[in-house]
Design a protein around this motif. Structure first.
Motif, PDB file in Angstrom:
ATOM      1  N   PHE A 250       0.336  -2.183 -15.581  1.00 21.96           N
ATOM      2  CA  PHE A 250      -0.109  -2.533 -14.226  1.00 21.96           C
ATOM      3  C   PHE A 250      -0.636  -3.964 -14.181  1.00 21.96           C
ATOM      4  O   PHE A 250      -0.289  -4.745 -13.287  1.00 21.96           O
ATOM      5  CB  PHE A 250      -1.195  -1.569 -13.747  1.00 21.96           C
ATOM      6  CG  PHE A 250      -1.955  -2.054 -12.554  1.00 21.96           C
ATOM      7  CD1 PHE A 250      -1.362  -2.098 -11.301  1.00 21.96           C
ATOM      8  CD2 PHE A 250      -3.269  -2.489 -12.677  1.00 21.96           C
ATOM      9  CE1 PHE A 250      -2.050  -2.569 -10.197  1.00 21.96           C
ATOM     10  CE2 PHE A 250      -3.972  -2.955 -11.573  1.00 21.96           C
ATOM     11  CZ  PHE A 250      -3.367  -2.995 -10.336  1.00 21.96           C
ATOM     12  N   VAL A 251      -1.466  -4.321 -15.150  1.00 23.18           N
ATOM     13  CA  VAL A 251      -2.047  -5.675 -15.192  1.00 23.18           C
ATOM     14  C   VAL A 251      -0.950  -6.719 -15.360  1.00 23.18           C
ATOM     15  O   VAL A 251      -0.924  -7.746 -14.655  1.00 23.18           O
ATOM     16  CB  VAL A 251      -3.081  -5.785 -16.337  1.00 23.18           C
ATOM     17  CG1 VAL A 251      -3.575  -7.230 -16.467  1.00 23.18           C
ATOM     18  CG2 VAL A 251      -4.251  -4.845 -16.091  1.00 23.18           C
ATOM     19  N   LEU A 252      -0.016  -6.470 -16.281  1.00 21.49           N
ATOM     20  CA  LEU A 252       1.058  -7.436 -16.539  1.00 21.49           C
ATOM     21  C   LEU A 252       1.950  -7.611 -15.313  1.00 21.49           C
ATOM     22  O   LEU A 252       2.261  -8.734 -14.912  1.00 21.49           O
ATOM     23  CB  LEU A 252       1.897  -6.975 -17.731  1.00 21.49           C
ATOM     24  CG  LEU A 252       3.093  -7.862 -18.090  1.00 21.49           C
ATOM     25  CD1 LEU A 252       2.630  -9.282 -18.452  1.00 21.49           C
ATOM     26  CD2 LEU A 252       3.899  -7.250 -19.237  1.00 21.49           C
ATOM     27  N   ASN A 253       2.349  -6.508 -14.708  1.00 16.33           N
ATOM     28  CA  ASN A 253       3.228  -6.596 -13.546  1.00 16.33           C
ATOM     29  C   ASN A 253       2.505  -7.172 -12.332  1.00 16.33           C
ATOM     30  O   ASN A 253       3.138  -7.828 -11.489  1.00 16.33           O
ATOM     31  CB  ASN A 253       3.810  -5.220 -13.217  1.00 16.33           C
ATOM     32  CG  ASN A 253       4.975  -4.856 -14.102  1.00 16.33           C
ATOM     33  OD1 ASN A 253       6.119  -5.219 -13.849  1.00 16.33           O
ATOM     34  ND2 ASN A 253       4.687  -4.127 -15.176  1.00 16.33           N
ATOM     35  N   SER A 254       1.202  -6.968 -12.238  1.00 18.09           N
ATOM     36  CA  SER A 254       0.422  -7.586 -11.159  1.00 18.09           C
ATOM     37  C   SER A 254       0.391  -9.100 -11.335  1.00 18.09           C
ATOM     38  O   SER A 254       0.503  -9.852 -10.356  1.00 18.09           O
ATOM     39  CB  SER A 254      -1.005  -7.031 -11.152  1.00 18.09           C
ATOM     40  OG  SER A 254      -1.012  -5.655 -10.847  1.00 18.09           O
ATOM     41  N   PHE A 255       0.242  -9.543 -12.569  1.00 17.50           N
ATOM     42  CA  PHE A 255       0.275 -10.969 -12.878  1.00 17.50           C
ATOM     43  C   PHE A 255       1.615 -11.578 -12.465  1.00 17.50           C
ATOM     44  O   PHE A 255       1.675 -12.623 -11.794  1.00 17.50           O
ATOM     45  CB  PHE A 255       0.023 -11.177 -14.376  1.00 17.50           C
ATOM     46  CG  PHE A 255       0.334 -12.549 -14.887  1.00 17.50           C
ATOM     47  CD1 PHE A 255      -0.494 -13.622 -14.600  1.00 17.50           C
ATOM     48  CD2 PHE A 255       1.475 -12.765 -15.656  1.00 17.50           C
ATOM     49  CE1 PHE A 255      -0.206 -14.902 -15.074  1.00 17.50           C
ATOM     50  CE2 PHE A 255       1.769 -14.031 -16.130  1.00 17.50           C
ATOM     51  CZ  PHE A 255       0.933 -15.096 -15.839  1.00 17.50           C
ATOM     52  N   ILE A 256       2.711 -10.915 -12.855  1.00 15.79           N
ATOM     53  CA  ILE A 256       4.050 -11.394 -12.498  1.00 15.79           C
ATOM     54  C   ILE A 256       4.219 -11.406 -10.979  1.00 15.79           C
ATOM     55  O   ILE A 256       4.765 -12.352 -10.397  1.00 15.79           O
ATOM     56  CB  ILE A 256       5.133 -10.515 -13.143  1.00 15.79           C
ATOM     57  CG1 ILE A 256       5.016 -10.536 -14.665  1.00 15.79           C
ATOM     58  CG2 ILE A 256       6.529 -10.986 -12.727  1.00 15.79           C
ATOM     59  CD1 ILE A 256       5.853  -9.480 -15.357  1.00 15.79           C
ATOM     60  N   ALA A 257       3.745 -10.334 -10.325  1.00 12.65           N
ATOM     61  CA  ALA A 257       3.898 -10.211  -8.872  1.00 12.65           C
ATOM     62  C   ALA A 257       3.186 -11.339  -8.134  1.00 12.65           C
ATOM     63  O   ALA A 257       3.719 -11.878  -7.155  1.00 12.65           O
ATOM     64  CB  ALA A 257       3.366  -8.855  -8.404  1.00 12.65           C
ATOM     65  N   ILE A 258       2.001 -11.709  -8.598  1.00 12.22           N
ATOM     66  CA  ILE A 258       1.258 -12.787  -7.942  1.00 12.22           C
ATOM     67  C   ILE A 258       1.994 -14.117  -8.105  1.00 12.22           C
ATOM     68  O   ILE A 258       2.088 -14.909  -7.157  1.00 12.22           O
ATOM     69  CB  ILE A 258      -0.176 -12.872  -8.498  1.00 12.22           C
ATOM     70  CG1 ILE A 258      -0.990 -11.667  -7.996  1.00 12.22           C
ATOM     71  CG2 ILE A 258      -0.851 -14.174  -8.077  1.00 12.22           C
ATOM     72  CD1 ILE A 258      -2.366 -11.549  -8.576  1.00 12.22           C
TER      73      ILE A 258
END
Length: 230
Positions: free
Chosen positions: A70-78
Motif C-alpha cells: 500500500f505504501v509503495l503503490n501510494s508513493f507511485i500514485a502520487i
C-alpha cells in the motif's frame, strides 16, 4: 470498525497533503524552483487534486490492505498524479518526479536482487523495456516524420515505472496507453477540440494505463484473455 477507521485516516492524510501536491504541480508546471521562501504561498486546495489523492489512496488501501504494498503503490500514485496534472498544464513530465521514482526504484531493485534475484531482474527488464520501447518510438518519429513523436519525459516516466511494475506489467502499460490514447485522440478530433496537427500530451495516457495496471496486473489480463479465447 478498523476498516472504516483506516479509510477515514487515509482520506484525511490524502486531503492534508493535497495542498502540498498542488504547490508542487504549480511549480513544476512553470519549471520554477521548489523550496523557495515563498513556496508556502502556493499551498492552496485544488478540488481536482483534493479528490484524486484521497480517492486513489482509499482504492489502494482497499486493494492492498495496510502494509508495504500500500505504501509503495501510494508513493507511485502520487508521482503519477503530479505528472498527470503537470503534463496536462504544460506538456512536460517533471524530471524531479522521475528522478525520485528512479532513485527509490533502483534501491528496491537492488534489494530484490539480493533477496529474490528473479524479481530484481524483472524490475531491470521492466525499466529497459519501458524506456527502450518509447525511445525507439521517439527516434522513429524524428527520423521518419521529422518531428517529436514522444517526449523524453515520457521515455523517462516509462523507464521509472518499469522498475516498479516489472517487464510484463510495463508491456501492458505500453499497450494500454496507446489504446487509451487512440480512443481519446480520435474523440478529441471528432469533437473538433483538437486539430490533426495539434500536440496531444501522451503522459496522461501512460498515467491512466499505469493506474489500470495497479489494479489489474498483466497476469490477470493474460488469464482473462486465455479464458475468453479458449
Amino acid at each position: 470498525m478498523n476498516i472504516i477507521f483506516y479509510n477515514v485516516l487515509v482520506a484525511v492524510v490524502g486531503l492534508a497533503v493535497s495542498p502540498f501536491i498542488t504547490a508542487l504541480i504549480k511549480r513544476y508546471s512553470k519549471e520554477e524552483k521548489i523550496f523557495t521562501n515563498d513556496f508556502w504561498n502556493d499551498f492552496k486546495f485544488d478540488w481536482k487534486v483534493g479528490l484524486a489523492v484521497p480517492l486513489t489512496l482509499i482504492a489502494l488501501l482497499y486493494y492492498h490492505g495496510l502494509g508495504f504494498d500500500f505504501v509503495l503503490n501510494s508513493f507511485i500514485a502520487i508521482l503519477l498524479i503530479i505528472s498527470l496534472f503537470v503534463d496536462i498544464k504544460s506538456q512536460i513530465i517533471p524530471n524531479e518526479t522521475n528522478f525520485i521514482g528512479f532513485l527509490v526504484g533502483i534501491v528496491l531493485a537492488y534489494i530484490n536482487l539480493t533477496k529474490d534475484y528473479a524479481l530484481g531482474l524483472d524490475s531491470i527488464y521492466g525499466m529497459f523495456a519501458g524506456a527502450g520501447i518509447f525511445m525507439l518510438i521517439a527516434l522513429f518519429a524524428l527520423v521518419v516524420y521529422k518531428k517529436v513523436g514522444m517526449g523524453l519525459g515520457d521515455v523517462k516516466l516509462m523507464g521509472m515505472l518499469g522498475l516498479f511494475f516489472g517487464f510484463a506489467n510495463t508491456v501492458q502499460i505500453f499497450v494500454f496507453s496507446f489504446f487509451i490514447g487512440a480512443i481519446i485522440s480520435v474523440a478529441l478530433l471528432m469533437a473538433k477540440i483538437k486539430k490533426s496537427d495539434d500536440y496531444i500530451p501522451f503522459g496522461p495516457f501512460i498515467v491512466a494505463a499505469a493506474f489500470i495496471t495497479m489494479f489489474i496486473p498483466a497476469s490477470e489480463t493474460i488469464a482473462w484473455a486465455l479464458n475468453t479465447l479458449v
